[in-house]
Design a protein around this motif. Structure first.
Motif, PDB file in Angstrom:
ATOM      1  N   PRO A  18       0.887  -1.086  -0.084  1.00 26.11           N
ATOM      2  CA  PRO A  18       0.038  -0.128  -0.156  1.00 26.11           C
ATOM      3  C   PRO A  18       0.788   1.439   0.117  1.00 26.11           C
ATOM      4  N   TYR A  19       2.219   1.127   0.303  1.00 22.34           N
ATOM      5  CA  TYR A  19       3.153   2.210   0.256  1.00 22.34           C
ATOM      6  C   TYR A  19       3.848   2.367  -0.876  1.00 22.34           C
ATOM      7  N   LYS A  20       3.469   1.597  -2.092  1.00 20.13           N
ATOM      8  CA  LYS A  20       4.115   1.610  -3.202  1.00 20.13           C
ATOM      9  C   LYS A  20       4.818   2.714  -3.766  1.00 20.13           C
ATOM     10  N   ASP A  21       3.721   3.902  -3.932  1.00 18.42           N
ATOM     11  CA  ASP A  21       3.651   5.335  -4.541  1.00 18.42           C
ATOM     12  C   ASP A  21       4.923   5.842  -3.622  1.00 18.42           C
ATOM     13  N   ILE A  22       4.701   5.846  -2.400  1.00 22.84           N
ATOM     14  CA  ILE A  22       5.756   6.648  -1.488  1.00 22.84           C
ATOM     15  C   ILE A  22       7.195   6.192  -1.611  1.00 22.84           C
ATOM     16  N   PHE A  23       7.162   4.704  -1.832  1.00 24.05           N
ATOM     17  CA  PHE A  23       8.638   4.264  -1.949  1.00 24.05           C
ATOM     18  C   PHE A  23       9.337   4.572  -3.480  1.00 24.05           C
ATOM     19  N   GLU A  24       8.237   4.568  -4.209  1.00 27.21           N
ATOM     20  CA  GLU A  24       8.802   4.902  -5.804  1.00 27.21           C
ATOM     21  C   GLU A  24       9.140   6.494  -5.789  1.00 27.21           C
ATOM     22  N   MET A  25       8.435   7.426  -5.090  1.00 30.74           N
ATOM     23  CA  MET A  25       8.797   8.822  -4.935  1.00 30.74           C
ATOM     24  C   MET A  25      10.213   8.775  -4.303  1.00 30.74           C
ATOM     25  N   LYS A  31      11.332  14.242  -3.064  1.00 32.44           N
ATOM     26  CA  LYS A  31      11.146  14.482  -1.516  1.00 32.44           C
ATOM     27  C   LYS A  31       9.850  15.237  -1.231  1.00 32.44           C
ATOM     28  N   SER A  32       9.615  16.240  -2.049  1.00 27.69           N
ATOM     29  CA  SER A  32       8.513  17.405  -1.834  1.00 27.69           C
ATOM     30  C   SER A  32       7.463  16.628  -2.158  1.00 27.69           C
ATOM     31  N   SER A  33       7.301  15.861  -3.323  1.00 28.42           N
ATOM     32  CA  SER A  33       6.184  15.135  -3.793  1.00 28.42           C
ATOM     33  C   SER A  33       5.584  14.224  -2.684  1.00 28.42           C
ATOM     34  N   ALA A  34       6.850  13.254  -2.227  1.00 30.62           N
ATOM     35  CA  ALA A  34       6.396  12.326  -0.975  1.00 30.62           C
ATOM     36  C   ALA A  34       5.826  12.974   0.297  1.00 30.62           C
TER      37      ALA A  34
END
Length: 155
Positions: A18-25, A31-34
């Motif tokens: 469920p944290y795939k998007d955060i890890f990819e960012m 970092k700002s996007s994350a």
């Protein structure tokens, strides 16, 4: 043995974190996007409980002491129900200098000027919950009393 390892490999490859998007960012060093993504996922605080004087309960720090179980009477340590309340001056809703001066006179040595922190202690009741309520009531009375006295002295 190869079938078991291939079946576990296929089941682990179908898992999507469920944290795939955060890890990819994070990998892409956005970092700002994350941080924006994480901040947008957090809900804004709603209905934070406040004391009557207007201090949010989230800024109050309570401390207690916990002892191991005693096998000898009276089974209770002397300061087992003692509760300590600490709150920073910046969280107190005191606007004018007169209110602050009266507040300092009321609390006396309970206020640490170096740390800008008020420290109240209660060991009046045989329950930590009652002592916590008593401390919140005392803080309410102190802040509201300082405000009322400053208002009365100004008029």
């Amino acid at each position: 043995m190869t079938q078991a390892s291939s079946s576990s490999a296929s089941s682990s490859s179908s898992y999507v974190s469920p944290y795939k998007d955060i890890f990819e960012m994070m990998k892409d060093s956005h970092k700002s996007s994350a941080s924006t993504f994480v901040a947008s996922a957090n809900l804004p605080p709603q209905n934070i409980p406040k004391l009557q004087c207007g201090i949010p309960e989230t800024v109050l720090k309570f401390r207690t002491t916990c002892y191991d179980r005693l096998m000898l009477s009276p089974y209770v340590q002397p300061s087992e129900y003692k509760v300590i309340l600490q709150v920073k001056m910046r969280h107190l809703p005191l606007e004018s200098d007169a209110e602050k001066e009266i507040f300092y006179q009321i609390v006396g040595t309970r206020f640490n000027h170096e740390l800008q922190e008020l420290k109240l202690t209660s060991n009046q009741f045989a329950s930590r919950i009652e002592n916590k309520r008593h401390l919140c009531w005392m803080l309410d009375r102190i802040v509201m009393g300082a405000k009322n006295l400053a208002r009365d002295s100004a008029s």
